[in-house]
Write a protein that holds these residues in place. Structure first.
Motif, PDB file in Angstrom:
ATOM      1  N   SER A  19     -16.773 -44.922 -53.275  1.00 33.07           N
ATOM      2  CA  SER A  19     -17.296 -43.551 -53.310  1.00 33.07           C
ATOM      3  C   SER A  19     -18.635 -43.409 -52.585  1.00 33.07           C
ATOM      4  O   SER A  19     -19.054 -42.295 -52.277  1.00 33.07           O
ATOM      5  CB  SER A  19     -17.455 -43.090 -54.768  1.00 33.07           C
ATOM      6  N   THR A  20     -19.295 -44.528 -52.286  1.00 33.44           N
ATOM      7  CA  THR A  20     -20.634 -44.450 -51.683  1.00 33.44           C
ATOM      8  C   THR A  20     -20.754 -45.204 -50.365  1.00 33.44           C
ATOM      9  O   THR A  20     -21.838 -45.239 -49.779  1.00 33.44           O
ATOM     10  CB  THR A  20     -21.696 -45.011 -52.658  1.00 33.44           C
ATOM     11  N   TRP A  21     -19.664 -45.800 -49.891  1.00 40.44           N
ATOM     12  CA  TRP A  21     -19.770 -46.721 -48.766  1.00 40.44           C
ATOM     13  C   TRP A  21     -20.292 -46.082 -47.487  1.00 40.44           C
ATOM     14  O   TRP A  21     -21.081 -46.681 -46.748  1.00 40.44           O
ATOM     15  CB  TRP A  21     -18.419 -47.386 -48.490  1.00 40.44           C
ATOM     16  N   LYS A  22     -19.892 -44.861 -47.215  1.00 39.03           N
ATOM     17  CA  LYS A  22     -20.313 -44.220 -45.968  1.00 39.03           C
ATOM     18  C   LYS A  22     -21.828 -44.093 -45.863  1.00 39.03           C
ATOM     19  O   LYS A  22     -22.393 -44.128 -44.774  1.00 39.03           O
ATOM     20  CB  LYS A  22     -19.658 -42.849 -45.835  1.00 39.03           C
ATOM     21  N   SER A  23     -22.482 -43.986 -47.011  1.00 40.38           N
ATOM     22  CA  SER A  23     -23.946 -43.849 -47.001  1.00 40.38           C
ATOM     23  C   SER A  23     -24.639 -45.157 -46.654  1.00 40.38           C
ATOM     24  O   SER A  23     -25.838 -45.168 -46.368  1.00 40.38           O
ATOM     25  CB  SER A  23     -24.434 -43.355 -48.370  1.00 40.38           C
ATOM     26  N   ARG A  24     -23.901 -46.284 -46.669  1.00 34.94           N
ATOM     27  CA  ARG A  24     -24.514 -47.582 -46.358  1.00 34.94           C
ATOM     28  C   ARG A  24     -24.796 -47.740 -44.853  1.00 34.94           C
ATOM     29  O   ARG A  24     -25.639 -48.541 -44.473  1.00 34.94           O
ATOM     30  CB  ARG A  24     -23.603 -48.734 -46.830  1.00 34.94           C
ATOM     31  N   LYS A  25     -24.049 -47.028 -44.017  1.00 31.81           N
ATOM     32  CA  LYS A  25     -24.250 -47.051 -42.562  1.00 31.81           C
ATOM     33  C   LYS A  25     -24.243 -48.466 -41.992  1.00 31.81           C
ATOM     34  O   LYS A  25     -25.144 -48.897 -41.278  1.00 31.81           O
ATOM     35  CB  LYS A  25     -25.565 -46.350 -42.196  1.00 31.81           C
ATOM     36  N   THR A  26     -23.210 -49.218 -42.348  1.00 34.92           N
ATOM     37  CA  THR A  26     -23.093 -50.591 -41.847  1.00 34.92           C
ATOM     38  C   THR A  26     -22.400 -50.652 -40.497  1.00 34.92           C
ATOM     39  O   THR A  26     -22.477 -51.670 -39.807  1.00 34.92           O
ATOM     40  CB  THR A  26     -22.280 -51.444 -42.839  1.00 34.92           C
ATOM     41  N   GLY A  27     -21.686 -49.582 -40.132  1.00 36.51           N
ATOM     42  CA  GLY A  27     -20.940 -49.587 -38.883  1.00 36.51           C
ATOM     43  C   GLY A  27     -19.603 -50.284 -38.993  1.00 36.51           C
ATOM     44  O   GLY A  27     -18.866 -50.395 -38.012  1.00 36.51           O
ATOM     45  N   THR A  28     -19.244 -50.768 -40.196  1.00 36.03           N
ATOM     46  CA  THR A  28     -17.978 -51.483 -40.379  1.00 36.03           C
ATOM     47  C   THR A  28     -16.908 -50.541 -40.950  1.00 36.03           C
ATOM     48  O   THR A  28     -17.193 -49.400 -41.333  1.00 36.03           O
ATOM     49  CB  THR A  28     -18.149 -52.670 -41.340  1.00 36.03           C
ATOM     50  N   GLN A  29     -15.700 -51.036 -41.004  1.00 40.37           N
ATOM     51  CA  GLN A  29     -14.578 -50.249 -41.513  1.00 40.37           C
ATOM     52  C   GLN A  29     -14.440 -50.313 -43.034  1.00 40.37           C
ATOM     53  O   GLN A  29     -13.588 -49.644 -43.604  1.00 40.37           O
ATOM     54  CB  GLN A  29     -13.274 -50.737 -40.869  1.00 40.37           C
ATOM     55  N   GLY A  30     -15.270 -51.095 -43.682  1.00 39.02           N
ATOM     56  CA  GLY A  30     -15.185 -51.202 -45.138  1.00 39.02           C
ATOM     57  C   GLY A  30     -15.879 -52.466 -45.617  1.00 39.02           C
ATOM     58  O   GLY A  30     -16.745 -53.009 -44.945  1.00 39.02           O
ATOM     59  N   PHE A  31     -15.466 -52.945 -46.767  1.00 40.52           N
ATOM     60  CA  PHE A  31     -16.113 -54.111 -47.363  1.00 40.52           C
ATOM     61  C   PHE A  31     -15.083 -55.020 -48.018  1.00 40.52           C
ATOM     62  O   PHE A  31     -13.948 -54.603 -48.308  1.00 40.52           O
ATOM     63  CB  PHE A  31     -17.140 -53.676 -48.417  1.00 40.52           C
ATOM     64  N   ARG A  32     -15.476 -56.253 -48.208  1.00 44.46           N
ATOM     65  CA  ARG A  32     -14.705 -57.212 -48.988  1.00 44.46           C
ATOM     66  C   ARG A  32     -15.683 -57.967 -49.894  1.00 44.46           C
ATOM     67  O   ARG A  32     -16.844 -58.173 -49.529  1.00 44.46           O
ATOM     68  CB  ARG A  32     -13.982 -58.235 -48.093  1.00 44.46           C
ATOM     69  N   PHE A  33     -15.210 -58.391 -51.045  1.00 42.64           N
ATOM     70  CA  PHE A  33     -16.040 -59.227 -51.916  1.00 42.64           C
ATOM     71  C   PHE A  33     -16.066 -60.642 -51.351  1.00 42.64           C
ATOM     72  O   PHE A  33     -15.017 -61.169 -50.929  1.00 42.64           O
ATOM     73  CB  PHE A  33     -15.499 -59.232 -53.342  1.00 42.64           C
TER      74      PHE A  33
END
Length: 568
Positions: free
Chosen positions: A272-286
């Motif tokens: 719900s908050t990932w876009k605000s991180r501005k990492t330039g990536t397509q998402g995250f993984r643990f």
């Protein structure tokens, strides 16, 4: 209605409801030898049996209610002397319904001392499943066993069969099971179970070591990025502060024992908050879900190519708290990653066209190799009284045991400075480096005390440390309520007799005046009454030590004093 009979062995069958599922072969042989010499001194208890699993004859068949060991031993003797048909066993035959027989059998067996721990727990479970949870107070009264003990023993039966099998074989103890029961995820239970006996050198983990390991690998609820109240964390059964009431743990922090649930809440929060991180990536993984061999990093001057930035496998790695560890990473096929990198290099793309080291790990590896060699050489030349030696000793005492580090942080009020119990080595070093010598010495003294009591020491090592500072087990040990509650009624009687506790005038007076028993009739006491007799009569228990507490070395050293052993 009941009567005494000599019943032919072939007309008797064991009961399927007997909680005892195994018989100790050595003890069975000893019982058979005793019967050969003296006969069966106490009749077994039977009831007429009219079921279909045993063929009926003109004479009635019978089912054992109490005395299966005597029956089995007698069968062995009969088989050596012509068979079951020609031999009888003395018995009391009583008309009992299924419910009545079940109750007599279960209570009688649970009061015996030779049940295994697993058989005892299953006996409790069988009784409560048949009679209902409301029957717990009655069961506790009849057996003289604390209701809380019964609840805790039946609770561990929820664990996988491989855990219970290891308990039965003596590979783990009950305390290990309670710690595993804290975990909610089957994979986590299996992971920690395998760690108990993983070390071929140090032996199995102690219960305290397992508890510390679980806590160390467990997320700190206060560090959660999501709303813990909305998630129900404060009252959750997987919260260590809630578990403190149920298990024998020292919960100083609110830790989440359901890592899978915690991770899911973090995952939902990040989505719900990932876009605000501005990492330039397509998402995250643990990071725990991505092996090191699957991580293709953008190191040195290499930058992500345009096609990389569009790929769904171009991600950021986050830890269990959702904090970014590696901002940009490729977790796709390494051939694809290398092919794009080669094309970028040949085209001169990616800034100045310069590239990073050919092998990214060479720098750190050979730098560390240099430090290892030089540290060994240089430290050998430092005077033992040098302040730097004390500083290094304090640092390693803190860093090499996360349980001690946690306790030290709590004692010193350093939680804000150190953060979570995953404190980085650099933070610990900066703290130690800031201390003067007197403070360092005081800290080492405090840690020595913590390590003596809480370190991952074996009990035998703690005993050596205790002797070193003048503690005498044989003279100073005193049985407390926890110890007495873990003993069976028969064991308490044996302890009292052999340590001559029942002959103490205070005990005799309490037995007669408070427990309203005949003088000297301590054998008529229930377990709960025996515990009161030990603890509330005023008898001095200091120095009255069972052999199992002293251990073999204490006994052979002549330190037993008033101590007398228990029968096996």
């Amino acid at each position: 209605m009941q009567n005494y009979q000599e019943v032919v062995l072939s007309r008797i069958r064991p009961s399927p409801f007997n909680p005892r599922k195994s018989l100790d072969e050595k003890k069975l042989q000893e019982l058979a030898a005793s019967i050969r010499e003296k006969g069966v001194l106490e009749p077994i208890l039977l009831r007429p049996f009219d079921g279909t699993s045993m063929p009926m004859t003109d004479e009635r068949s019978f089912e054992i209610v109490a005395g299966e060991r005597r029956y089995r031993a007698m069968c062995r003797i009969a088989e050596e002397n012509g068979g079951l048909d020609g031999h009888t066993i003395p018995a009391i035959v009583r008309e009992l319904s299924d419910d009545e027989a079940f109750e007599v059998m279960t209570i009688e067996n649970l009061c015996r001392e030779d049940l295994t721990e697993l058989e005892e727990a299953r006996g409790f479970q069988m009784y409560l499943e048949k009679k209902g949870e409301d029957a717990l107070p009655y069961l506790a009264e009849k057996t003289g066993i604390n209701p809380r003990y019964i609840r805790r023993r039946t609770a561990v039966l929820k664990l996988p069969d491989y855990c219970l099998s290891a308990w039965e074989k003596g590979k783990i103890v009950y305390g290990h099971l309670e710690q595993l029961l804290r975990l909610s995820d089957d994979q986590e239970i299996e992971r920690f179970f395998e760690r108990i006996n993983a070390s071929p050198w140090n032996g199995p983990m102690t219960v305290q070591q397992l508890s510390a390991a679980i806590d160390h690998d467990t997320p700190d609820i206060k560090e959660a990025p999501f709303d813990i109240k909305a998630a129900g964390c404060p009252a959750c059964q997987s919260n260590s502060t809630v578990q403190k009431k149920l298990f024998d743990i020292d919960a100083r922090k609110a830790l989440c024992l359901n890592r899978k649930c915690f991770k899911q809440h973090v995952n939902n929060h990040l989505l719900s908050t990932w876009k605000s991180r501005k990492t330039g990536t397509q998402g995250f993984r643990f990071d725990s879900d991505v092996s090191y061999s699957a991580r293709n990093g953008f190191y040195g001057n290499r930058k992500p190519a345009p096609e990389c930035k569009k790929c769904q496998l171009f991600v950021s790695l986050v830890n269990i708290y959702g904090k970014i560890g590696e901002k940009q990473l490729c977790i796709g096929d390494s051939k694809c990653f290398d092919k794009i990198g080669k094309a970028e290099k040949e085209s001169g793309a990616g800034g100045s066209g310069k590239t990073g080291p050919r092998v990214s790990w060479h720098g750190s590896y050979f730098r560390d190799k240099f430090y290892q060699v030089k540290l060994f050489e240089r430290m050998n030349s430092i005077d033992p009284d040098d302040e730097r030696i004390d500083r290094l000793a304090l640092y390693h005492l803190l860093r090499d045991d996360y349980t001690v580090l946690d306790q030290f942080i709590d004692r010193k009020g350093l939680a804000e400075q150190f953060g979570t119990h995953y404190a980085r080595p650099e933070i610990v070093w900066r703290y130690v480096e800031s201390l003067d010598r007197e403070t360092i010495r005081n800290c080492i003294r405090e840690l020595a005390i913590l390590l003596a009591g809480n370190k991952e020491n074996t009990e035998s090592v703690r005993g050596l440390v205790a002797a070193h500072i003048g503690i005498e087990l044989a003279k100073e040990f005193s049985m407390d309520e926890e110890y007495l509650q873990k003993k069976t009624r028969a064991e308490l009687v044996s302890i009292g007799e052999k340590l001559q506790i029942f002959k103490d005038p205070k005990v005799e007076a309490y037995l007669f005046e408070k427990l309203l028993k005949k003088r000297g009739k301590y054998t008529s006491c229930k377990k709960s009454e025996l515990v009161k007799l030990f603890l509330e009569s005023g008898v001095d228990l200091t120095g009255k030590v069972p052999d199992e507490i002293l251990g073999e070395s204490e006994r052979t050293d002549g330190a037993a004093g008033a101590a007398v052993g228990l029968e096996s």
